[in-house]
Design an enzyme around this catalytic site. Structure first.
Site, short mmCIF file in Angstrom:
data_model
loop_
_atom_site.label_atom_id
_atom_site.label_comp_id
_atom_site.label_asym_id
_atom_site.label_seq_id
_atom_site.Cartn_x
_atom_site.Cartn_y
_atom_site.Cartn_z
N THR A 195 0.83 -1.20 0.00
CA THR A 195 0.00 0.00 0.00
C THR A 195 0.87 1.25 0.00
OG1 THR A 195 -1.70 -1.17 1.26
CG2 THR A 195 -1.82 1.23 1.24
N THR A 196 1.88 1.27 0.86
CA THR A 196 2.76 2.43 0.98
C THR A 196 3.57 2.65 -0.29
OG1 THR A 196 2.91 1.93 3.34
CG2 THR A 196 4.47 3.53 2.49
N TYR B 243 -2.78 -10.22 4.45
CA TYR B 243 -2.79 -8.78 4.76
C TYR B 243 -4.22 -8.37 5.03
CZ TYR B 243 -1.89 -3.74 4.03
OH TYR B 243 -1.79 -2.37 4.16
N ILE C 106 5.14 -4.43 10.07
CA ILE C 106 5.37 -3.98 8.70
C ILE C 106 5.03 -2.50 8.71
CG2 ILE C 106 4.67 -4.20 6.29
CD1 ILE C 106 4.27 -7.19 6.81
N LYS D 212 -0.31 -9.86 8.36
CA LYS D 212 -0.13 -8.44 8.70
C LYS D 212 -1.48 -7.95 9.14
CE LYS D 212 0.86 -3.87 6.80
NZ LYS D 212 1.16 -3.04 5.60
N TYR E 214 -12.98 -4.11 -3.06
CA TYR E 214 -14.07 -3.68 -3.93
C TYR E 214 -15.10 -4.78 -4.16
CZ TYR E 214 -16.98 -1.61 -7.44
OH TYR E 214 -18.08 -1.14 -8.11
N ARG F 234 -9.37 -0.24 4.33
CA ARG F 234 -9.10 0.06 2.93
C ARG F 234 -9.79 -0.91 1.99
NH1 ARG F 234 -3.80 3.56 2.70
NH2 ARG F 234 -4.48 3.77 0.54
#
Length: 296
Positions: free
Chosen positions: A47-48, A136, A206, A164, A110, A141
């Site tokens: 994501t980052t 994850y 993380i 994570k 989504y 999100r």
């Protein structure tokens, strides 16, 4: 016990972009700093790293570049997940071929899915690779949460080794630890919850913060593992104000601006993300000054 990919601090590394591609020179500089400063793993295309606005060719190029630069000095973990199981398998196979140490696979966003769908999704990916997989979970999100009972089912798959956990719910993290034990290692997905996650059996984090303070974040875990809980606690609490500003706008907008303010020329995020507001940039600048003794 499942394979441990790393203990300590894994940096969810930022990706710098030119107008028409990746700035590999700036990326390599940050990657080398991370390694020299003692981080325990690199997570690329997360994501980052703005993987959601990278092309498939860019993802492949960046993952391969990271493996080549790291040269087996620390584990490289590639973000290969998507909301399309077939595409996730394909990118995971590519990552395996070029020599990553593990993959980080986000829950399908989504289109979302049921808990049974999560089990089917991850099971299908796991069947198609020998790599260790980190689940994850970031429901804020993706709109989907991996429940502890689902973690238990997934932990029965040999190469699903860790999660994570970025739900922000420490009760959920504790329940995962209780149900899965050593069959599913836990990494905090939130920089403000490193110590709480360690306290219920987590192995590390993380991290976003470690892009600019790699040794500092590494030391939070190091001191905890050494039994020096007061110092670990002091370090965790001391960085909370900076963490708050680093998440006052959507990640990775603030961490990218922080790198810019520190002189690393990481540019702007890709649309639909936009540069940080002037008001929040000033807050960030002030917090970086307050924390300057610990930054790269």
């Amino acid at each position: 016990m499942k394979k441990i990919l790393f203990k300590g601090c894994g940096t969810a590394i930022v990706t710098p972009f030119f107008k028409d591609g990746i700035d590999f020179a700036s990326y390599e500089n940050l990657l080398e700093i991370q390694i020299q400063e003692g981080v325990d793993a690199i997570i690329v295309c997360g994501t980052t790293g703005e993987a959601s606005t990278m092309t498939l060719a860019e993802k492949k190029a960046l993952i391969e570049f990271t493996v080549k630069v790291a040269k087996n000095r620390i584990p490289v973990i590639a973000g290969t997940g998507s909301n399309n199981t077939i595409d996730s398998i394909a990118l995971t196979k590519f990552a395996e071929e070029i020599g990553v140490d593990g993959v980080l696979i986000v829950t399908p966003y989504y289109n979302k899915t049921t808990q049974d769908g999560l089990i089917a999704h991850y099971s299908e990916i796991a069947k198609n690779t020998d790599l260790p997989i980190i689940l994850y979970n970031v429901p804020s999100r993706t709109g989907v949460n991996i429940l502890p009972e689902t973690c238990l089912e997934l932990s029965k798959i040999s190469n699903i080794v860790a999660i994570k956990e970025a739900s922000g719910n420490i009760s959920q993290v504790a329940e995962i630890s209780h149900l899965c034990g050593d069959n599913l290692h836990i990494y905090s997905g939130n920089d403000d919850m490193i110590l709480p996650v360690l306290s219920v059996g987590g192995l590390g984090v993380i991290s976003v913060l470690s892009n600019i303070a790699p040794n500092y974040v590494h030391n939070i875990i190091k001191f905890f593992e050494q039994g020096n809980i007061p110092i670990s606690t002091e370090l965790q609490l001391k960085c909370l104000d900076l963490i708050k500003v680093l998440f006052c706008e959507v990640n990775p907008i603030p961490i990218k601006e922080a790198l810019n303010l520190l002189g690393y020329s990481f540019g702007s995020p890709r649309l639909p993300l936009v540069p940080m507001s002037d008001k929040n940039r000033e807050k960030l600048f002030n917090e970086l000054k307050n924390f300057k003794d610990y930054l790269i």
